[in-house]
Design a protein around this motif. Structure first.
Motif, PDB file in Angstrom:
ATOM      1  N   UNK A   1       0.802  -1.205   0.192  1.00 34.74           N
ATOM      2  CA  UNK A   1       0.394  -0.148  -0.170  1.00 34.74           C
ATOM      3  C   UNK A   1       1.400   1.033  -0.037  1.00 34.74           C
ATOM      4  N   UNK A   2       2.126   1.099   0.210  1.00 33.36           N
ATOM      5  CA  UNK A   2       2.706   2.388   0.007  1.00 33.36           C
ATOM      6  C   UNK A   2       3.261   2.813   1.892  1.00 33.36           C
ATOM      7  N   UNK A   3       2.560   1.869   2.470  1.00 32.34           N
ATOM      8  CA  UNK A   3       2.560   3.152   3.863  1.00 32.34           C
ATOM      9  C   UNK A   3       3.780   2.794   5.071  1.00 32.34           C
ATOM     10  N   UNK A   4       4.473   3.273   5.299  1.00 29.13           N
ATOM     11  CA  UNK A   4       5.274   3.351   6.004  1.00 29.13           C
ATOM     12  C   UNK A   4       5.551   3.903   8.039  1.00 29.13           C
ATOM     13  N   UNK A   5       6.580   3.402   8.243  1.00 29.13           N
ATOM     14  CA  UNK A   5       6.268   3.674   9.843  1.00 29.13           C
ATOM     15  C   UNK A   5       7.480   3.426  10.941  1.00 29.13           C
ATOM     16  N   UNK A   6       7.462   3.719  11.430  1.00 25.24           N
ATOM     17  CA  UNK A   6       8.888   4.437  12.931  1.00 25.24           C
ATOM     18  C   UNK A   6       8.940   2.906  12.889  1.00 25.24           C
ATOM     19  N   UNK A   7      10.348   2.267  13.154  1.00 20.45           N
ATOM     20  CA  UNK A   7      10.598   1.185  14.000  1.00 20.45           C
ATOM     21  C   UNK A   7      11.246   1.689  15.368  1.00 20.45           C
ATOM     22  N   UNK A   8      11.141   1.045  16.406  1.00 23.83           N
ATOM     23  CA  UNK A   8      10.585  -0.855  15.815  1.00 23.83           C
ATOM     24  C   UNK A   8       9.238  -0.671  16.362  1.00 23.83           C
ATOM     25  N   UNK A   9       8.426  -2.865  15.585  1.00 22.68           N
ATOM     26  CA  UNK A   9       7.791  -2.460  15.856  1.00 22.68           C
ATOM     27  C   UNK A   9       6.913  -2.980  17.291  1.00 22.68           C
ATOM     28  N   UNK A  10       5.415  -2.690  17.609  1.00 15.82           N
ATOM     29  CA  UNK A  10       5.272  -3.003  18.845  1.00 15.82           C
ATOM     30  C   UNK A  10       4.280  -3.905  18.926  1.00 15.82           C
ATOM     31  N   UNK A  11       5.202  -5.214  19.559  1.00 13.43           N
ATOM     32  CA  UNK A  11       3.980  -6.173  19.511  1.00 13.43           C
ATOM     33  C   UNK A  11       3.839  -6.795  20.975  1.00 13.43           C
ATOM     34  N   UNK A  12       2.516  -6.204  21.030  1.00 17.17           N
ATOM     35  CA  UNK A  12       1.855  -6.954  22.662  1.00 17.17           C
ATOM     36  C   UNK A  12       2.259  -7.980  23.494  1.00 17.17           C
ATOM     37  N   UNK A  13       2.410  -9.182  22.725  1.00 20.91           N
ATOM     38  CA  UNK A  13       3.429 -10.498  23.318  1.00 20.91           C
ATOM     39  C   UNK A  13       3.932 -10.533  23.567  1.00 20.91           C
ATOM     40  N   UNK A  14       5.428  -8.809  23.481  1.00 18.94           N
ATOM     41  CA  UNK A  14       6.202  -9.534  23.952  1.00 18.94           C
ATOM     42  C   UNK A  14       7.042  -8.118  25.542  1.00 18.94           C
TER      43      UNK A  14
END
Length: 293
Positions: A70-83
Motif C-alpha cells: 500500500x506504500x505505507x511506512x512506519x517507524x521502527x521498532x514495531x511494538x508487539x503486545x505479546x512482548x
C-alpha cells in the motif's frame, strides 16, 4: 528521542495478526498515514497479538507485506503486545491493590445459563453496546475470604473491573475529544453501559481494553484513529486512563467499509482481503480509490 520528536503528533496503526487485512484496515492505515503526514507527525505500527491462540507469525508477515504494498511506512521498532505482558500485568496489579478489580470464576456456560433463566422469566438482562450480557454480580459480591480461598485453590478465573467502585472513585464526569466521522467535540463517556469488563483472562494475560491504554501511553500516542465500531469502547478506555493516571489522546473514529448487505467487513469471513486484491493486479492507488480516498 529528541525534544522536537517528543513534541510531534503521534499516530498508530494497530492491527491484530489473526487474519488477513481487508479494505477496512486499508482505510484506517491510509487515514493514520495521511493525518500523520499532514501534521508533520509520526506513524507507529503496533501488532496487537495478545490472543496467542488466533494470532500467528504468518498473519503478521502478511500485514507487513500488505502495508508495504500500500506504500505505507512506519517507524521502527514495531511494538508487539505479546512482548509486553509484564507491563500490562503491572497495570492490572495496581488496580488489584486498590481493590478496583475482582476475580471472576463463572464460566461462559454458567453466565449464559443464568441469563437465559432470568430472561425466560420475562425479565430483561442488561447488555453492553456489543450485545453481550453484563457479568452477574455473584463474584463481585462474594466474600473476600471466599475469593481468596478459591484463588489459592488454583480455580480458573478472570479479573474484572468493578465498574461501580471505579466510577465512585473517579467522582467526576468523563469526556473525550472526538474529531472523527460521527459525533464530534467533547463526548461524555458512559463506561457503566459495559458492566464489569474483563481486564485479564486465564488464557490471555491482558484484555484489549487494558493493553491498548497502556500501549498508547507508553508509546506517547496523541491521536487514536480507528473505526467507528470502537467508538463506544472509548468510554472504558477513558475510565482506565483516569484510574491509571495515563494521558488522554485525541480520538478520531472513522467510517466503516461495509459489504453489499450493509455488514461490517470481517477477517473471519475473508471479506475483501488485500492479498486477493493484490493478486488481481490492483495497486495501492487502486485501493485508495476503493475506500473512497
Amino acid at each position: 528521542m529528541t525534544t522536537s520528536e517528543r513534541q510531534k503528533p503521534v499516530f498508530r496503526f494497530a492491527p491484530s495478526p489473526n487474519g488477513p487485512l481487508h479494505l477496512g484496515h486499508a482505510l484506517s492505515a491510509f487515514l493514520n498515514r495521511d493525518m500523520a503526514e499532514a501534521s508533520h507527525g509520526r506513524l507507529l505500527l503496533r501488532i496487537e497479538d495478545i490472543d496467542l491462540t488466533r494470532c500467528t507469525p504468518e498473519f503478521e508477515a502478511g500485514i507487513l507485506s500488505d502495508l508495504d504494498w500500500l506504500g505505507i511506512g512506519w517507524e521502527s521498532p514495531v511494538r508487539r503486545q505479546s512482548e509486553h505482558f509484564p507491563e500490562y500485568q503491572a497495570a492490572l496489579q495496581a488496580l488489584i491493590e486498590r481493590g478496583l478489580v475482582y476475580p471472576a470464576f463463572l464460566t461462559r456456560g454458567e453466565v449464559k445459563a443464568r441469563v437465559s433463566a432470568y430472561e425466560a422469566a420475562g425479565e430483561s438482562w442488561p447488555r453492553d453496546p456489543d450485545g453481550t450480557p453484563h457479568y452477574p454480580a455473584t463474584d463481585r459480591e462474594r466474600p473476600k475470604a471466599e475469593s481468596r480461598e478459591m484463588l489459592a485453590s488454583g480455580k480458573r478465573h478472570a479479573w474484572r473491573l468493578d465498574m461501580r467502585k471505579a466510577l465512585d472513585l473517579t467522582g467526576e464526569l468523563l469526556f473525550w475529544t472526538e474529531i472523527g466521522d460521527g459525533r464530534t467535540g467533547e463526548i461524555a463517556a458512559e463506561p457503566e453501559v459495559w458492566g464489569d469488563v474483563i481486564l485479564s483472562r486465564s488464557d490471555a494475560p491482558s484484555s484489549y481494553h487494558l493493553s491498548v491504554v497502556v500501549d498508547d501511553a507508553l508509546q506517547g500516542v496523541t491521536h487514536v484513529v480507528r473505526g467507528l465500531d470502537l467508538f463506544h469502547a472509548t468510554s472504558v478506555h477513558r475510565l482506565l486512563q483516569v484510574l491509571l493516571d495515563l494521558p488522554q489522546p485525541i480520538y478520531h473514529h472513522h467510517r466503516l467499509i461495509l459489504d453489499a448487505d450493509g455488514r461490517k467487513l470481517s477477517k473471519s469471513e475473508g471479506d475483501s482481503g488485500l492479498g486477493e486484491l493484490r493478486a488481481r493486479g490492483m495497486s495501492g492507488s487502486d485501493v485508495r480509490r476503493l475506500v473512497g480516498l
